[in-house]
Write an enzyme that holds these catalytic residues in place. Structure first.
Site, PDB file in Angstrom:
ATOM      1  N   ARG A 114     -24.152 -10.099  -4.157  1.00 20.09           N
ATOM      2  CA  ARG A 114     -23.563 -10.387  -2.849  1.00 20.09           C
ATOM      3  C   ARG A 114     -22.043 -10.475  -2.916  1.00 20.09           C
ATOM      4  O   ARG A 114     -21.319  -9.857  -2.138  1.00 20.09           O
ATOM      5  CB  ARG A 114     -24.150 -11.679  -2.291  1.00 20.09           C
ATOM      6  N   HIS A 168     -24.126 -14.310  18.450  1.00 22.90           N
ATOM      7  CA  HIS A 168     -25.501 -14.668  18.107  1.00 22.90           C
ATOM      8  C   HIS A 168     -26.328 -14.758  19.389  1.00 22.90           C
ATOM      9  O   HIS A 168     -25.875 -15.335  20.389  1.00 22.90           O
ATOM     10  CB  HIS A 168     -25.516 -16.025  17.382  1.00 22.90           C
ATOM     11  N   GLY A 191     -24.721  -0.738  16.532  1.00 19.35           N
ATOM     12  CA  GLY A 191     -23.349  -1.133  16.842  1.00 19.35           C
ATOM     13  C   GLY A 191     -23.033  -1.210  18.313  1.00 19.35           C
ATOM     14  O   GLY A 191     -21.926  -0.870  18.733  1.00 19.35           O
ATOM     15  N   ARG A 239     -26.241  -9.178   7.075  1.00 18.34           N
ATOM     16  CA  ARG A 239     -26.027  -9.596   5.688  1.00 18.34           C
ATOM     17  C   ARG A 239     -25.535 -11.031   5.670  1.00 18.34           C
ATOM     18  O   ARG A 239     -24.639 -11.404   6.435  1.00 18.34           O
ATOM     19  CB  ARG A 239     -24.946  -8.729   5.016  1.00 18.34           C
ATOM     20  N   LEU A 240     -26.118 -11.836   4.796  1.00 18.66           N
ATOM     21  CA  LEU A 240     -25.546 -13.153   4.542  1.00 18.66           C
ATOM     22  C   LEU A 240     -24.271 -12.961   3.733  1.00 18.66           C
ATOM     23  O   LEU A 240     -24.242 -12.164   2.791  1.00 18.66           O
ATOM     24  CB  LEU A 240     -26.534 -14.028   3.770  1.00 18.66           C
ATOM     25  N   LEU A 241     -23.228 -13.659   4.088  1.00 18.73           N
ATOM     26  CA  LEU A 241     -21.928 -13.489   3.447  1.00 18.73           C
ATOM     27  C   LEU A 241     -21.744 -14.497   2.327  1.00 18.73           C
ATOM     28  O   LEU A 241     -22.194 -15.643   2.420  1.00 18.73           O
ATOM     29  CB  LEU A 241     -20.810 -13.655   4.482  1.00 18.73           C
ATOM     30  N   LEU A 258     -25.104 -20.814   8.038  1.00 16.20           N
ATOM     31  CA  LEU A 258     -25.573 -19.769   8.942  1.00 16.20           C
ATOM     32  C   LEU A 258     -25.507 -20.218  10.400  1.00 16.20           C
ATOM     33  O   LEU A 258     -26.084 -21.247  10.764  1.00 16.20           O
ATOM     34  CB  LEU A 258     -27.024 -19.390   8.581  1.00 16.20           C
ATOM     35  N   ASP A 259     -24.808 -19.427  11.218  1.00 15.06           N
ATOM     36  CA  ASP A 259     -24.728 -19.656  12.672  1.00 15.06           C
ATOM     37  C   ASP A 259     -24.332 -21.094  13.012  1.00 15.06           C
ATOM     38  O   ASP A 259     -24.831 -21.681  13.970  1.00 15.06           O
ATOM     39  CB  ASP A 259     -26.076 -19.327  13.339  1.00 15.06           C
ATOM     40  N   ASN A 264     -18.522 -14.245  15.120  1.00 16.27           N
ATOM     41  CA  ASN A 264     -19.850 -13.640  15.162  1.00 16.27           C
ATOM     42  C   ASN A 264     -20.448 -13.860  16.543  1.00 16.27           C
ATOM     43  O   ASN A 264     -20.147 -14.852  17.208  1.00 16.27           O
ATOM     44  CB  ASN A 264     -20.763 -14.283  14.107  1.00 16.27           C
ATOM     45  N   ASN A 272     -22.596  -3.908  20.195  1.00 17.61           N
ATOM     46  CA  ASN A 272     -21.522  -4.877  20.418  1.00 17.61           C
ATOM     47  C   ASN A 272     -20.191  -4.347  19.895  1.00 17.61           C
ATOM     48  O   ASN A 272     -19.137  -4.616  20.468  1.00 17.61           O
ATOM     49  CB  ASN A 272     -21.865  -6.214  19.769  1.00 17.61           C
ATOM     50  N   SER A 309     -24.046 -16.635  22.160  1.00 15.02           N
ATOM     51  CA  SER A 309     -22.901 -17.468  21.782  1.00 15.02           C
ATOM     52  C   SER A 309     -21.979 -16.683  20.868  1.00 15.02           C
ATOM     53  O   SER A 309     -22.435 -15.908  20.024  1.00 15.02           O
ATOM     54  CB  SER A 309     -23.363 -18.729  21.031  1.00 15.02           C
TER      55      SER A 309
END
Length: 313
Positions: free
Chosen positions: A68, A112, A16, A94-96, A147-148, A110, A18, A139
């Protein structure tokens, strides 16, 4: 007038760092956001200990064994219970689910570790080095279902040095991340409270009134009836008063005084306009009631509109 801070929930999976950068940025008196929850999908995430020590509410639950969408519903409930208005992903591995992303559309950011759209996903530092790039970086983007892939709000390039390793590059990029995230998040939560955005909201409502026109008067945008009197003025730090507000007409000084007495945080007696019974409505306190602003604009318009025009509206 006290400014309401945007409430942010931060999702983490590990140390954690960030999250910590956001948390300490939020301690500044002029920071426009506050951290109201740190949640993790790993009860052993080290960042939870720091957040709790700093007095921030935490929630942790393992996602293992849960579908999920089912796990995301649990996290969503905790975020809402904390009163969060925004979500910041900070190393959340985790993929949301599309359902979760949809619920927080436009309100979830987010960070990245690449200069998007380059190197989405994992191993970003390795890929930048292997490609022979002169710069890597980080970014901050809005989270979307892909994703991203959401709109990029800010980036910081980081030079790749001769002989760089993945770890060395990652360490420098992490410094850049800590600087970038809090700055971009602050700008983002204030986007609707900037004077230009506030004026756009005022303009939308004022120009919806019959035969309304916008002009400039005394350096201020103002609204009136075509070739007629003015019914509203938009003021931004006029004469250095530091106020962003709408000035509208009342029936006179008695109504003006009554409004100010009833809600002195919202209404005030504007310089130069006050003796004529105009009243200022502050628009810089956050959570503006735009329906109320629309009603006051209409009332002011009716007070100056020709009878024939007012009677048909």
């Amino acid at each position: 007038m006290a400014v309401t801070k945007a409430k942010v929930a931060v999702l983490i999976s590990g140390r954690g760092s960030n999250m910590a950068a956001l948390l300490y940025a939020a301690k500044a008196a002029d920071c426009p956001f506050e951290i109201v929850l740190v949640a993790a999908n790993d009860p052993g995430a080290a960042g939870l200990v720091l957040a709790a020590a700093e007095g921030v509410a935490t929630f942790a639950m393992s996602h293992k064994g849960l579908k999920r969408a089912e796990f995301d519903r649990i996290i969503d409930a905790e975020i809402r219970k904390a009163g969060a208005e925004y979500v910041a992903l900070a190393g959340y591995m985790r993929l949301l689910s599309p359902e979760f992303v949809g619920k927080w559309e436009g309100r979830m950011l987010n960070i990245h570790p690449s200069l998007l759209p380059k190197y989405k996903g994992l191993d970003t530092h390795k890929r930048a080095l292997e490609a022979g790039d002169s710069h890597a970086g980080c970014s901050v983007h809005i989270v979307t279902a892909e994703l991203d892939d959401g709109p990029v709000l800010g980036q910081t390039p980081v030079a790749i040095l001769p002989g760089d390793t993945e770890d060395a590059l990652a360490a420098r990029i992490l410094i850049a991340e800590h600087q970038l995230y809090s700055r971009v998040l602050a700008e983002y939560v204030q986007r609707d409270s900037q004077p230009e955005a506030i004026l756009a909201q005022v303009r939308e409502r004022a120009m919806a009134l019959p035969r309304a026109e916008e002009t400039l008067s005394h350096g201020m945008p103002c609204f009136g009836i075509e070739k007629g009197k003015k019914f509203a003025y938009f003021t931004k730090d006029h004469h250095g008063d530091g106020i962003t507000a709408l000035i509208v007409k009342t029936t006179g000084e008695e109504e003006q005084a009554m409004l100010i007495e009833e809600d002195p945080d919202l209404y005030y007696r504007p310089a130069y306009f006050g003796p004529s019974g105009w009243v200022g409505i502050r628009l810089d306190g956050g959570a503006t009631d735009w329906d109320h602003v629309r009603d006051r604009l209409e009332t002011s318009w009716r007070l100056i509109a020709p009878r024939k025009l007012a009677d048909v509206f």
